[in-house]
Design a protein around this motif. Structure first.
Motif, PDB file in Angstrom:
ATOM      1  N   PHE A  51     -27.908-124.214  45.291  1.00 31.07           N
ATOM      2  CA  PHE A  51     -26.864-124.312  44.337  1.00 31.07           C
ATOM      3  C   PHE A  51     -26.082-123.132  44.229  1.00 31.07           C
ATOM      4  O   PHE A  51     -24.797-122.868  44.205  1.00 31.07           O
ATOM      5  CB  PHE A  51     -27.541-124.810  43.073  1.00 31.07           C
ATOM      6  N   LEU A  52     -26.787-121.979  44.242  1.00 30.19           N
ATOM      7  CA  LEU A  52     -25.819-120.811  43.921  1.00 30.19           C
ATOM      8  C   LEU A  52     -25.027-120.233  44.961  1.00 30.19           C
ATOM      9  O   LEU A  52     -24.097-119.817  44.918  1.00 30.19           O
ATOM     10  CB  LEU A  52     -27.099-119.594  43.682  1.00 30.19           C
ATOM     11  N   VAL A 108     -22.096-108.718  44.098  1.00 27.50           N
ATOM     12  CA  VAL A 108     -22.643-109.610  43.251  1.00 27.50           C
ATOM     13  C   VAL A 108     -23.819-110.264  44.007  1.00 27.50           C
ATOM     14  O   VAL A 108     -24.829-110.484  43.487  1.00 27.50           O
ATOM     15  CB  VAL A 108     -21.577-110.717  42.699  1.00 27.50           C
ATOM     16  N   ALA A 109     -23.852-110.968  45.110  1.00 31.21           N
ATOM     17  CA  ALA A 109     -24.523-111.494  45.993  1.00 31.21           C
ATOM     18  C   ALA A 109     -25.754-110.623  46.321  1.00 31.21           C
ATOM     19  O   ALA A 109     -26.853-110.820  46.149  1.00 31.21           O
ATOM     20  CB  ALA A 109     -23.993-112.019  47.067  1.00 31.21           C
ATOM     21  N   ALA A 130     -27.962-111.333  55.358  1.00 27.25           N
ATOM     22  CA  ALA A 130     -27.890-112.678  56.096  1.00 27.25           C
ATOM     23  C   ALA A 130     -27.611-113.700  55.136  1.00 27.25           C
ATOM     24  O   ALA A 130     -26.533-114.544  55.492  1.00 27.25           O
ATOM     25  CB  ALA A 130     -29.160-112.950  57.016  1.00 27.25           C
ATOM     26  N   GLU A 131     -28.001-113.937  53.870  1.00 25.60           N
ATOM     27  CA  GLU A 131     -27.943-114.782  53.038  1.00 25.60           C
ATOM     28  C   GLU A 131     -26.295-114.833  52.433  1.00 25.60           C
ATOM     29  O   GLU A 131     -25.534-115.642  52.343  1.00 25.60           O
ATOM     30  CB  GLU A 131     -28.762-114.891  51.948  1.00 25.60           C
ATOM     31  N   THR A 132     -26.258-113.319  52.111  1.00 22.91           N
ATOM     32  CA  THR A 132     -24.796-112.978  51.689  1.00 22.91           C
ATOM     33  C   THR A 132     -23.659-113.449  52.805  1.00 22.91           C
ATOM     34  O   THR A 132     -22.542-114.028  52.493  1.00 22.91           O
ATOM     35  CB  THR A 132     -24.706-111.558  51.254  1.00 22.91           C
ATOM     36  N   ILE A 158     -17.814-112.140  39.536  1.00 23.92           N
ATOM     37  CA  ILE A 158     -16.784-112.431  40.613  1.00 23.92           C
ATOM     38  C   ILE A 158     -15.495-112.572  40.239  1.00 23.92           C
ATOM     39  O   ILE A 158     -14.492-111.511  40.551  1.00 23.92           O
ATOM     40  CB  ILE A 158     -17.236-113.456  41.739  1.00 23.92           C
ATOM     41  N   THR A 159     -15.399-113.550  39.449  1.00 17.81           N
ATOM     42  CA  THR A 159     -14.036-113.774  39.050  1.00 17.81           C
ATOM     43  C   THR A 159     -13.428-112.976  37.718  1.00 17.81           C
ATOM     44  O   THR A 159     -12.125-112.953  37.658  1.00 17.81           O
ATOM     45  CB  THR A 159     -13.931-115.175  38.367  1.00 17.81           C
TER      46      THR A 159
END
Lengths: 252, 186
Positions: free
Chosen positions: B71-72, B145-146, B155-157, B36-37
Motif C-alpha cells: 500500500f505504501l 521520505v522513502a 531497491a524498494e525506493t 512529499i507534497t
C-alpha cells in the motif's frame, strides 16, 4: 550534517506536527465507496469489453478527425495554468486539521544570477512600458522562473504598479491552476497563438473570496517557443492592448 | 483483528476489512505523503484515493506479502506523480501569489507583508525543515521520505520511483548535500 537517525527524527517530528495522530480518513473513504462500491472481483465479459473498445475508439477518432471536437476539448483543459470556474464567489472553510499556513521565502536574483540556475535562456520582453524597470527574478521548482518588473516609484509609493511573468519549459496541460471566472476570460492571440486574457482580481472577504471584474489587474497566458507563459500586472494602466504588446515582445 | 485477517475479509468483499486497514496505515501514509507534497489537503486526497484503489485491487496483492509495504508503495508513487504534475503550479502560486498577488503576494511585495516576514524570521526548526524540504525537487524529496522516513531500502525506493538504484543514490546524494547546507545550524 544531520546523520541518518537525525534525519528520521526530524522528518518524523515535522510530519507529526502537521498530521495529528487522531486523523480519521475512514468516514470519507466509506462515503466514497458507498457511491461506487462494487465487488473487488468484478470482471467484464468479452461482450462488455468489445462494447467499451468500440465506444472508446469512436471517441478517439472523433477527437482526431473532427477539429471542433478537438478544439472543444483543448479549450477545456489547455488554459496555460488557468482554470475556469463558474463561480465568482468562493467560500473558504476552516483549515484542515493540523494544517498551518507557512510562507516559504523565495530568493530573488539578478537576471544574470537567475540565468545560471536554469538550463534555458530566460525569455525577456523587448518592450516594456515607460516608467517600469526590472526588479528581479525568482527561480522556483522545476525551472519555473518569475520575472518581476516594478514602476520607477516602487520604493517610495506604496500604491505603485507592477507586472511580471512566469515562464516554464513545456506546453503540456497541467492539473490545477489559477482559478478565474469563465465570464472574465477572453480568448485572444499572442503573436497568432491562442491565449487566455482576463481582467479582474479576487478580493478577500471574511468568509471567502469574491471576483472583482473592474479591478486594475490584467493577465494573459499562452504557450510559445516550447514555453508556457503567464503575464500579469496590477495598477499599471496597461489594459489589454498594453499587456499583449508586452507579451508579444517576450522571446527566449 | 490483525492485518492478515483484514486483508482476507476485504478479499471476500467485506468493507469492514478495509476499515481495519485504514486505521492501521492511514497516519503513516498521510505523513509520508505530506512530507512529499507539503500539502495536507492534497495528502488526504491521495491517501483516500489510494485506499479506495486498494479496495478495488486487493486481489492483486500476493497472499504471501504484507499489505503495508504494498500500500505504501502505491501511496508514495501517487504522491510523486501528483507532486510532479502540480509542482509547477504550486511553484507559480508561491511565486506570484493569487491573481492580485503582484501587490499583496508574500514574495513580490515584501513591504506589505511584514507579519509574514516577521513570522519567517521567527520561524523555528519546523519551518526551516519545511523550507529545506521545499527546496528539494519532488524526486529528491520522495527519495528522502522513502529512505529516511519509511526506511525502505534503495531497491524498494527505486521500485516505487520507477527508476534505477543509481538514480536513487544520485537523488539522495544531492538531497543530503542540500539539507546539509540548509539544516547545518541544527
Amino acid at each position: 550534517m544531520p546523520n541518518s537517525q537525525t534525519r528520521i527524527t526530524l522528518l518524523d517530528e515535522f510530519a507529526r506536527d502537521h498530521v495529528p495522530y487522531d486523523v480519521d480518513l475512514w468516514p470519507e473513504i466509506a462515503a466514497t465507496l458507498s457511491t461506487r462500491r462494487r465487488p473487488p472481483y468484478t470482471r467484464l465479459d468479452r461482450g462488455q469489453l468489445w462494447r467499451i473498445a468500440v465506444v472508446a475508439t469512436a471517441l478517439l477518432l472523433s477527437i482526431i478527425v473532427l477539429p471542433p471536437t478537438r478544439q472543444t476539448i483543448a479549450d477545456t483543459i489547455q488554459h496555460f495554468g488557468i482554470v475556469e470556474t463558474n463561480s465568482t464567489t468562493v467560500r473558504i472553510g476552516p483549515p484542515a486539521p493540523g494544517a498551518t499556513a507557512v510562507s516559504v521565502p523565495v530568493p530573488m536574483y539578478s537576471l544574470e544570477e537567475a540565468q545560471k540556475r536554469v538550463p534555458y535562456p530566460i525569455p525577456q520582453p523587448s518592450w516594456i512600458p515607460a516608467g517600469f524597470r526590472l526588479r528581479g527574478v525568482f527561480v522556483g521548482h522545476d525551472d519555473v522562473v518569475t520575472v518581476s518588473y516594478v514602476s520607477d516609484d516602487w520604493q517610495v509609493k506604496v500604491n505603485s504598479g507592477a507586472f511580471g511573468f512566469s515562464v516554464h519549459p513545456g506546453t503540456e496541460p497541467s492539473l490545477g491552476g489559477t482559478a478565474i471566472p469563465s465570464t472574465a476570460i477572453r480568448h485572444v492571440t499572442v503573436n497568432g497563438a491562442p491565449a487566455i486574457y482576463a481582467q479582474g482580481a479576487w478580493e478577500h472577504q471574511p468568509d471567502g473570496i469574491t471576483w472583482h471584474g473592474d479591478a486594475d489587474a490584467v493577465r494573459v497566458a499562452w504557450a510559445a517557443d516550447g514555453f508556457t507563459y503567464d503575464l500579469s500586472g496590477s495598477k499599471t494602466d496597461l489594459g489589454r492592448d498594453g499587456l499583449i504588446r508586452i507579451a508579444e515582445s517576450i522571446h527566449p | 483483528m490483525d492485518e492478515l485477517a483484514a486483508v482476507e475479509q476485504l478479499k471476500q468483499g467485506d468493507i469492514a476489512g478495509l476499515e481495519i486497514l485504514v486505521q492501521l496505515h492511514q497516519i503513516r501514509a498521510l505523513r509520508a505523503v505530506f512530507l512529499i507534497t507539503q500539502d495536507y489537503a492534497l495528502a488526504e486526497d491521495i491517501v483516500q484515493s489510494s485506499f479506495v484503489r486498494a479496495f478495488e485491487r486487493i486481489h492483486q496483492l500476493d497472499p504471501d506479502r504484507p499489505f503495508g509495504p504494498w500500500f505504501l508503495r502505491s501511496v508514495v508513487n501517487d504522491a510523486l506523480k501528483a507532486s510532479a504534475r502540480g509542482a509547477r503550479l504550486f511553484s507559480l502560486d508561491r511565486l506570484a501569489g493569487t491573481f492580485d498577488g503582484w501587490r499583496s503576494g508574500t514574495v513580490l511585495d515584501g513591504r506589505l507583508d511584514h507579519a509574514i516576514e516577521q513570522s519567517v524570521e521567527a520561524a523555528e526548526t519546523r519551518a526551516e525543515i519545511r523550507a529545506a524540504l521545499a527546496k528539494l525537487t519532488v524526486q529528491q524529496r520522495t527519495a528522502v521520505v522513502a529512505r529516511y522516513y519509511l526506511q525502505l531500502n534503495e531497491a524498494e525506493t527505486a521500485e516505487i520511483m520507477g527508476c534505477a538504484r543509481g538514480t536513487v543514490k544520485w537523488y539522495l546524494h544531492h538531497a543530503r548535500r542540500q539539507l546539509k547546507t540548509l539544516l547545518h545550524p541544527l
